[in-house]
Design an enzyme around this catalytic site. Sequence first.
Site, PDB file in Angstrom:
ATOM      1  N   MET A 159       0.843  -1.204   0.000  1.00  2.00           N
ATOM      2  CA  MET A 159       0.000   0.000   0.000  1.00  2.00           C
ATOM      3  C   MET A 159       0.873   1.246   0.000  1.00  2.00           C
ATOM      4  O   MET A 159       1.656   1.446   0.928  1.00  2.00           O
ATOM      5  CB  MET A 159      -0.882   0.032   1.264  1.00  2.00           C
ATOM      6  N   CYS A 215      -5.707   5.019  10.604  1.00  2.43           N
ATOM      7  CA  CYS A 215      -5.177   4.332   9.422  1.00  2.43           C
ATOM      8  C   CYS A 215      -5.663   2.884   9.386  1.00  2.43           C
ATOM      9  O   CYS A 215      -6.060   2.376   8.329  1.00  2.43           O
ATOM     10  CB  CYS A 215      -3.654   4.382   9.420  1.00  2.43           C
ATOM     11  N   CYS A 225       3.865   7.048  10.570  1.00  2.00           N
ATOM     12  CA  CYS A 225       4.268   6.469   9.286  1.00  2.00           C
ATOM     13  C   CYS A 225       4.644   7.503   8.241  1.00  2.00           C
ATOM     14  O   CYS A 225       5.612   7.340   7.523  1.00  2.00           O
ATOM     15  CB  CYS A 225       3.157   5.557   8.765  1.00  2.00           C
TER      16      CYS A 225
END
Length: 376
Positions: A43, A108, A204
Amino acid sequence: MSDIRFADPSSTRVVVGMSGGVDSSVTALLLKQQGFDVIGVFMKNWDDTDENGVCTAEVDAEDVRRVCDQIGIPSYTVNFEEQYQDKVFAYFLDEYRKGRTPNPDVMCNREIKFGEFLQKALDLGADVIATGHYARVELQDGEYRLLRGVDGNKDQTYFLHALNQSQLSRAMFPIGHLPKSEVRRIAEEAGLATAKKKDSTGVCFIGERNFKEFLSQYLPAKPGDMVDIASGEVKGRHDGLMYYTLGQRQGLGIGGSGTGEPWFVADKDLERNVLYVVQGERHESLYSVGLTASGVNWISPRAAEGDFRCTAKFRYRQPDQGVTVVPQANGLWRVDFDVPQKAVTPGQAVVFYDGDVCLGGGTIEQVHKTAAVEAP
């Protein structure tokens, strides 16, 4: 350890969310060894080219391709940058504008990994998705339960508490029963390209970059006074309220004054743009006796009714704390602590447990102080 929910692995297609790290690499390897029909998918959620022009996402994607080739499974890349901006990063910035400290990993997982990615996997003909999270899921009495990972130091149920029954029914966590050291050993024995790759840290989309510099690119900093909450004395200047979190000790730049004890962030006044600090880690204004939570997700369809006892975490890797949970009006929940807690922070998650079972959790809206400490 195979998942008893899937009696015939060979007829079960699993799409693995692969990050380019060792955990998701071993996840894919174990599933392949157990005979599942496995597809690896990377992803891409963020355009993260660093100051040297290197895009770490491209490096990670290449690691995924190499591992998938080694295992003997197909690999694909999907781009969720737009969805991530809309559903995770916009929330992240909005929370900082409000002077709060958000937890984007929770969002997320709910919106991207077990939302957009899950749907994409189903479109690819998947029966289930798998990730390298240290957690477990089991079906008991017709209900899916989220269980802590066996490795207490790596357990990630704190970040998965917002998942629902539908999402858990399509989720596998193949390394949840393993300690991290065993995951590394499996990777090294198999000669996987990611076996010695270090774990990623921090948020992230920020990676190893300076957090202050990153945030200042998106939100204008408003410097202001740093005030002793006890005396009302101005102790210095802050760089912008968004850069500080409750209980923070480092980076205040006011050490050495007063009693000589360390200073800590105690509170923020968004309207007046004041950062309140206190001296000494035992100061009462650093502690709270409870909180109010919003947006609470109960994983069990038999949602809690009335007051009940359980344990809770107010931040990742915190030891469990005894609490009493009390329903309030408007979907809010009051959480009373058995003992006062330090630096409980609005915007972060409160996550509830019954032994190894993660019951769910929500967002900390308000903190109830140990005493009525009024800002001067």
